[in-house]
Design a protein around this motif. Structure first.
Motif, PDB file in Angstrom:
ATOM      1  N   GLU A 183      41.953  52.316  41.174  1.00  0.00           N
ATOM      2  CA  GLU A 183      43.226  52.972  41.495  1.00  0.00           C
ATOM      3  C   GLU A 183      43.963  52.256  42.618  1.00  0.00           C
ATOM      4  N   THR A 184      43.215  51.882  43.677  1.00  0.00           N
ATOM      5  CA  THR A 184      43.903  51.255  44.805  1.00  0.00           C
ATOM      6  C   THR A 184      44.478  49.901  44.414  1.00  0.00           C
ATOM      7  N   GLU A 185      43.750  49.172  43.549  1.00  0.00           N
ATOM      8  CA  GLU A 185      44.272  47.887  43.091  1.00  0.00           C
ATOM      9  C   GLU A 185      45.541  48.103  42.276  1.00  0.00           C
ATOM     10  N   PHE A 215      42.595  39.714  48.479  1.00  0.00           N
ATOM     11  CA  PHE A 215      42.282  39.630  49.907  1.00  0.00           C
ATOM     12  C   PHE A 215      42.665  40.894  50.669  1.00  0.00           C
ATOM     13  N   GLY A 216      43.685  41.639  50.180  1.00  0.00           N
ATOM     14  CA  GLY A 216      44.149  42.808  50.923  1.00  0.00           C
ATOM     15  C   GLY A 216      43.490  44.101  50.490  1.00  0.00           C
ATOM     16  N   VAL A 217      43.030  44.171  49.235  1.00  0.00           N
ATOM     17  CA  VAL A 217      42.512  45.441  48.732  1.00  0.00           C
ATOM     18  C   VAL A 217      41.033  45.324  48.332  1.00  0.00           C
ATOM     19  N   THR A 218      40.747  44.416  47.399  1.00  0.00           N
ATOM     20  CA  THR A 218      39.390  44.358  46.856  1.00  0.00           C
ATOM     21  C   THR A 218      38.377  43.909  47.897  1.00  0.00           C
ATOM     22  N   LEU A 219      38.681  42.816  48.587  1.00  0.00           N
ATOM     23  CA  LEU A 219      37.715  42.257  49.534  1.00  0.00           C
ATOM     24  C   LEU A 219      37.323  43.256  50.634  1.00  0.00           C
ATOM     25  N   PRO A 220      38.310  43.937  51.281  1.00  0.00           N
ATOM     26  CA  PRO A 220      37.896  44.930  52.277  1.00  0.00           C
ATOM     27  C   PRO A 220      37.020  46.036  51.691  1.00  0.00           C
TER      28      PRO A 220
END
Lengths: 287, 284
Positions: B176-178, B193-198
């Motif tokens: 959902e966030t992606e 880099f901004g959503v998945t990695l964290p």
């Protein structure tokens, strides 16, 4: 334009790179087993032949079984002994580990207490301290206690690396369980024993089976601690294979033994895939 | 409550804590069963740290551990990202990629010998296409201090572990966030880099901690596939321990204690660095 960008960003299918990558990884993981299997059926396989120049099949009149397998299945290879030891040690370790971890996991999942974080950290220490350090230090103690080279000694040291995994998996199970069902059963008049037998255990069982299988797996794969504590008197499949390949070469019988050592892992893989779900594993290690 | 925690606490304290305390005391010269008792005596550490070969061994141990952890991490992230997609044969692939997790390291070492050795499969393929005419012309991969054989075995065994951990985390957080980021106009790079990695960072930290710690303390792969002197620290400790001169056992203990100290220092600073990063980005 914007819509296309969103679509590519949210693609649920594989990109070309990912397709190639998945194939490459599959080749990397499984590929080396092909020459291993060939080697175990070869009669003569010299460099630089890509395939054996003489297969066992052509030399059948000389031996009934493939030479390597004839040796592997005979008592001289000690494969049976090692298999039985591996399974026996793994089972006992699993039972003990389950018995001491189950109550602790229940508390860790449900209670808040002072020093809980420190306690949890202590429980995962065996994953962080190098195995060689623990192994050699314990070996000194066990030699003086007369436990080195005994089943008891090996079983005791196997508890060290298995406890952290068992605790994590069981804690995740208890966290997922919740208290509601037990409370409802009590409100409806069930006794403690009935709650345990009819509510808690059936709900806990899949997770317990998963934890037990994983512990068994970890125990059967331990090399270093078994090698140090076994003192060459007690061999398991990993230590047997080590002694065959320690020289850095791999003959046909060593290839056969390597395949035998792989078999328990394949069996466990087929069983665990049903019980150990990726999600449950993530709860244990993803944090 | 403590009654329920007691069994596991007792077992670990006695075995694990006992081993640590005794190892430290022995490395400081406490071994009455050999008739050696000069506790506290720093000479074993002094002799060890004063020798150049200790630092060579330490460097080698760290080099194998760091390089293989890094490669396994990158390969594991890529594989986990591919695993959340839909593709034909996925249920089979979910079995396949876990196979190395299920089997002992010694199997991986045997596979490395048959593939990478000078008379191995890759050498035969080189000869087949006419690159080399003799096994000795094949570039030496095993038994060198570059350690590519050791690193390959670790990567083969540990990529699935990293993948499994990260794949589990990815399944847990959902997409959902992606999706939200994509709708808000983020491109693929920004989403990763901004959503998945964290989101997968905690999984990355815990899985790399575990495999790095294992690699530092591993014995069998460097023993069989390593390049000989200088050996990695666990092998050095084992050689001291099996030396006919039993006073060297105390030197072995000092090696083991140094190894544990260095490993804890590295892992602790790694964790501390990660915690401070978490605070900086506003988590916890």
């Amino acid at each position: 334009m914007a819509r296309r960008q969103i679509k590519t960003a949210l693609n649920t299918r594989l990109s070309t790179f990912q397709k190639i990558y998945l194939l490459l990884i599959a080749g990397f993981i499984l590929g080396p087993f092909i020459p291993l299997i060939i080697q175990s059926f070869a009669f003569r396989w010299a460099w630089p032949d890509m395939l054996p120049s003489t297969w066992w099949l052509e030399q059948r009149e000389k031996s009934l079984l493939p030479l390597a397998w004839d040796y592997v299945l005979s008592p001289y290879s000690r494969v049976w002994e090692a298999t039985i030891n591996t399974v026996f040690i793994g089972s006992v370790v699993t039972v003990i580990c389950l018995a001491i971890c189950l109550p602790a996991a229940r508390v860790l999942a449900r209670e808040k207490f002072r020093g809980k974080a420190a306690f949890e950290f202590f429980l995962s220490m065996p994953l962080i301290v190098p195995e060689a350090a623990i192994g050699i230090a314990l070996l000194m103690i066990f030699i003086s206690l007369g436990l080195a080279g005994s089943y008891l000694g090996i079983i005791i040291v196997h508890l060290i690396p298995t406890i952290p995994y068992m605790i994590r998996m069981l804690t995740a199970v208890y966290q997922g369980l919740g208290r509601d069902f037990e409370e409802q059963a009590m409100i409806l008049g069930a006794s403690r024993w009935q709650v345990m037998r009819l509510v808690t255990l059936p709900m806990l069982l899949p997770g317990v089976v998963a934890g037990a299988l994983f512990t068994f797996l970890v125990s059967t794969n331990i090399f270093l601690l078994t090698f140090f504590m076994g003192q060459g008197k007690i061999i398991t499949l990993p230590t047997l294979l080590f002694s065959k390949i320690a020289g850095g070469t791999l003959d046909a019988s060593a290839a056969g033994i390597t395949l035998v050592v792989t078999i328990p892992g394949i069996i466990l893989l087929l069983i665990t895939e049903r019980f150990i779900k990726e999600e449950a594993f993530g709860k244990g290690f993803g944090n | 409550m403590w009654v329920q925690l007691m069994p596991v606490l007792a077992v670990l304290s006695v075995l694990f804590g006992g081993a640590l305390v005794l190892a430290v005391m022995q490395s400081l010269g406490f071994a009455p069963w050999f008739g050696v008792n000069t506790f506290p005596d720093l000479s074993y550490f002094g002799a060890l740290w004063g020798s150049w070969s200790f630092w060579q061994s330490l460097g080698l141990t760290l080099y194998y551990a760091i390089v293989s952890t890094g490669i396994a991490l990158v390969m594991g992230i890529l594989l986990a990202l591919a695993m959340v997609r839909i593709f034909p044969g996925k249920s089979l692939y979910k079995y396949l990629y876990k196979l190395p997790l299920m089997i002992p390291y010694t199997v991986g070492i045997a596979l490395a010998v048959i593939m990478l050795g000078n008379g191995g499969m890759i050498s035969r393929i080189f000869a087949f296409v006419g690159l080399i005419g003799d096994p000795s012309e094949f570039p030496q991969i095993l038994k060198t201090h570059y350690g590519w054989g050791i690193i390959t075995v670790y990567v083969w065994k540990q990529t699935p572990f990293v993948t499994l951990t990260l794949y589990a985390v990815l399944l847990g957080v959902g997409r959902e966030t992606e999706e939200a980021a994509a709708i808000l106009g983020a491109n693929k790079r920004q989403i990763f880099f901004g959503v998945t990695l964290p989101q997968i960072l905690p999984g990355i930290v815990s899985s790399t901690l575990i495999i790095f710690a294992f690699n530092i303390g591993a014995f069998e792969a460097p023993f069989i596939l390593g390049g000989g002197y200088p050996d990695t620290l666990p092998v050095v400790a084992w050689r001291y321990f099996n030396d006919a001169d039993y006073t060297l056992q105390l030197q072995g203990m000092a090696t083991v204690v140094s190894l544990a100290l260095i490993a804890s220092a590295i892992l602790y600073s790694y964790l501390a660095f990660y915690r401070s990063f978490e605070r900086r980005i506003g988590r916890n």
